[in-house]
Design a protein around this motif. Structure first.
Motif, PDB file in Angstrom:
ATOM      1  N   ALA A  48       6.046   6.319 -10.857  1.00  0.00           N
ATOM      2  CA  ALA A  48       6.319   7.278  -9.796  1.00  0.00           C
ATOM      3  C   ALA A  48       5.122   8.211  -9.619  1.00  0.00           C
ATOM      4  O   ALA A  48       4.513   8.645 -10.601  1.00  0.00           O
ATOM      5  CB  ALA A  48       7.567   8.094 -10.133  1.00  0.00           C
ATOM      6  N   GLU A  84      15.222   6.073  -6.391  1.00  0.00           N
ATOM      7  CA  GLU A  84      13.954   6.408  -7.018  1.00  0.00           C
ATOM      8  C   GLU A  84      12.826   5.541  -6.468  1.00  0.00           C
ATOM      9  O   GLU A  84      13.042   4.417  -6.014  1.00  0.00           O
ATOM     10  CB  GLU A  84      14.058   6.215  -8.537  1.00  0.00           C
ATOM     11  CG  GLU A  84      15.112   7.076  -9.208  1.00  0.00           C
ATOM     12  CD  GLU A  84      14.780   8.556  -9.134  1.00  0.00           C
ATOM     13  OE1 GLU A  84      13.587   8.894  -9.173  1.00  0.00           O
ATOM     14  OE2 GLU A  84      15.715   9.371  -9.046  1.00  0.00           O
ATOM     15  N   SER A  85      11.618   6.065  -6.534  1.00  0.00           N
ATOM     16  CA  SER A  85      10.454   5.356  -6.023  1.00  0.00           C
ATOM     17  C   SER A  85      10.268   4.033  -6.754  1.00  0.00           C
ATOM     18  O   SER A  85      10.367   3.969  -7.977  1.00  0.00           O
ATOM     19  CB  SER A  85       9.207   6.225  -6.203  1.00  0.00           C
ATOM     20  OG  SER A  85       8.048   5.527  -5.807  1.00  0.00           O
ATOM     21  N   PRO A  86       9.991   2.939  -6.020  1.00  0.00           N
ATOM     22  CA  PRO A  86       9.660   1.680  -6.692  1.00  0.00           C
ATOM     23  C   PRO A  86       8.239   1.733  -7.236  1.00  0.00           C
ATOM     24  O   PRO A  86       7.477   2.658  -6.935  1.00  0.00           O
ATOM     25  CB  PRO A  86       9.781   0.650  -5.563  1.00  0.00           C
ATOM     26  CG  PRO A  86       9.421   1.426  -4.327  1.00  0.00           C
ATOM     27  CD  PRO A  86       9.929   2.833  -4.553  1.00  0.00           C
ATOM     28  N   ALA A  95      12.245  -2.178  -8.675  1.00  0.00           N
ATOM     29  CA  ALA A  95      13.113  -1.099  -8.202  1.00  0.00           C
ATOM     30  C   ALA A  95      14.266  -0.939  -9.183  1.00  0.00           C
ATOM     31  O   ALA A  95      14.716  -1.911  -9.798  1.00  0.00           O
ATOM     32  CB  ALA A  95      13.642  -1.410  -6.809  1.00  0.00           C
ATOM     33  N   SER A 121      12.484   6.033 -11.840  1.00  0.00           N
ATOM     34  CA  SER A 121      11.476   5.007 -11.630  1.00  0.00           C
ATOM     35  C   SER A 121      10.975   4.524 -12.991  1.00  0.00           C
ATOM     36  O   SER A 121      10.904   5.300 -13.941  1.00  0.00           O
ATOM     37  CB  SER A 121      10.293   5.568 -10.844  1.00  0.00           C
ATOM     38  OG  SER A 121      10.689   6.025  -9.583  1.00  0.00           O
ATOM     39  N   PRO A 180      11.721  10.747 -14.676  1.00  0.00           N
ATOM     40  CA  PRO A 180      10.954   9.523 -14.878  1.00  0.00           C
ATOM     41  C   PRO A 180       9.903   9.688 -15.966  1.00  0.00           C
ATOM     42  O   PRO A 180       9.194  10.689 -16.008  1.00  0.00           O
ATOM     43  CB  PRO A 180      10.305   9.270 -13.508  1.00  0.00           C
ATOM     44  CG  PRO A 180      10.333  10.587 -12.810  1.00  0.00           C
ATOM     45  CD  PRO A 180      11.532  11.310 -13.318  1.00  0.00           C
ATOM     46  N   SER A 377      13.251   6.903  -0.590  1.00  0.00           N
ATOM     47  CA  SER A 377      12.563   7.433  -1.766  1.00  0.00           C
ATOM     48  C   SER A 377      11.122   7.758  -1.402  1.00  0.00           C
ATOM     49  O   SER A 377      10.615   7.371  -0.342  1.00  0.00           O
ATOM     50  CB  SER A 377      12.571   6.392  -2.886  1.00  0.00           C
ATOM     51  OG  SER A 377      11.738   5.289  -2.532  1.00  0.00           O
TER      52      SER A 377
END
Length: 401
Positions: A48, A84-86, A95, A121, A180, A377
């Motif tokens: 992330a 959440e951000s991949p 992901a 993430s 994260p 995200s």
């Protein structure tokens, strides 16, 4: 004559034995070093906000500049809760949500999935003891280390996916949010969910290297030049030695609510509810503070090419570009949702309610907007493509032609 049961048992033992031999390796002097990864690529987005420092900027990556269209869109079976951000490693996109998913970055097709409840993430870490990297990810109660290649599947059972689980809080309660992890080489730096504790873990085994207790309300850590920077409620920022955990300094800030830090060559950026502060990385002294009169309760600053970009949730212009050296504002733009921007190839990408908006990094003019129907995200950036997650949906955006 060998019975079917005996044959299955033999095959089972052989398969799991081969799995162990294929996954674990002896460390040799000519092997990959701590600072490298076996999936390393200039276009990786390995955690992330891109790097352990949290800059949200990969100088080699690029996204859509003058318009965006959907390259592919997927709603994989059993994948829910993902916000959440991949992350991107080579040609694989990961992901997290109710499953860990590995997708083909070009087509969006699922390569493998692993059942589990993952609340952050993942962060890619080099695991010296294995032939594949470790993905460190937070769960409701701890940090888990997963095989980036997904292990093997025999007789409808998965083997070799989860490598370790980190320390857990003494309470049996589950927690609604997780921070994260970040990774530098073969070390994972993480917050133990529901505690005020920061840990450093070995990426191969999950072995605890050190633990410190800054306080409650810890945010995503930032790591740069051998220092770990942590912020927590109320008011406080702290720096630790990344190798030993020794506390180097502690500073009180103006606002109680402090948000995730970003480590830069100029110092450590700490957003809060109403502004942004730059601290000296060596001693924690304040170098400058910029007030934006906002009311931010989430989000972090991105940094690229001598500028810091932060969203403030103000009633009017709420995305601010500041000179990193002086804190003077270069421009501001009307982006109506707080969040964490990322930067690539002269473009700032930020969330604006249900839109993803692209702005020129030099002057803040809007280049394009994409209506995602649900809040996306923070995106990951690759080779001309943006990847983002929205509650069970994964989308890749490319240049509109």
């Amino acid at each position: 004559m060998v019975s079917d049961l005996s044959r299955r048992s033999a095959l089972f033992g052989l398969g799991t034995g081969l799995c162990g031999l294929g996954a674990v390796r002896a460390i040799r002097p000519d092997d990959v070093t701590d600072s490298q990864s076996r999936t390393n690529s200039a276009l990786d987005w390995p955690m992330a906000r891109y790097d352990a420092a949290g800059t949200g900027y990969n100088p080699d990556a690029a996204g859509p500049k003058d318009g965006a269209r959907v390259k592919w869109e997927r709603e994989p079976d059993g994948f829910s809760g993902g916000t959440e951000s991949p992350i991107l490693l080579g040609d694989t996109l990961y992901a997290t949500g109710q499953r860990l998913l590995a997708l083909d970055a070009e087509t969006g097709e699922t390569r493998f999935g692993h059942e589990g409840s993952y609340w952050s993430s993942p962060a890619r870490a080099a695991a010296e003891a294995y032939d594949t990297d470790t993905l460190a990810v937070s769960t409701r109660r701890t940090v888990a280390g997963l095989n980036a290649d997904g292990g093997v599947r025999l007789f409808d059972r998965e083997f070799g996916v989860e490598r370790w689980r980190g320390p857990r809080p003494k309470s049996a309660l589950s927690f609604l949010t997780s921070v994260p992890p970040v990774a530098v080489g073969g070390t994972v730096y993480a917050v133990i969910p529901g505690t005020g504790q920061v840990v450093a873990l070995d990426a191969s085994s999950g072995r605890e290297l050190w633990r410190r207790s800054p306080g409650d309300g810890l945010q995503r850590l930032a790591v740069r030049n051998g220092r770990v920077f942590a912020v927590h409620w109320p008011y406080r920022a702290t720096a630790y030695d990344a190798d030993t955990g020794e506390r180097l300094w502690r500073t009180d800030l103006e606002e109680q609510m402090v948000l995730p830090p970003t480590a830069t060559g100029e110092g450590v950026l700490v957003p809060d509810r109403t502004g942004l502060t730059l601290l000296d990385a060596d001693d924690g002294s304040v170098r400058w503070r910029a007030d934006h009169d906002g009311n931010a309760t989430e989000g972090a600053a991105a940094v690229a090419d001598g500028a810091a970009y932060v969203q403030s949730n103000a009633s009017e212009d709420s995305l601010h570009a500041l000179d990193l050296e002086t804190g003077e504002e270069r421009w501001s733009a009307a982006v109506g949702r707080e969040g964490t921007p990322v930067v690539a190839d002269g473009v700032v990408y930020a969330r604006d309610h249900n839109d993803l908006v692209a702005l020129d990094a030099d002057d803040g003019t809007v280049r394009w907007r994409y209506d995602s129907r649900l809040p996306l995200s923070t995106p990951a950036v690759g080779d001309g493509v943006l990847y983002a997650v929205a509650h069970g949906r994964i989308v890749a955006l490319e240049e509109k032609r």
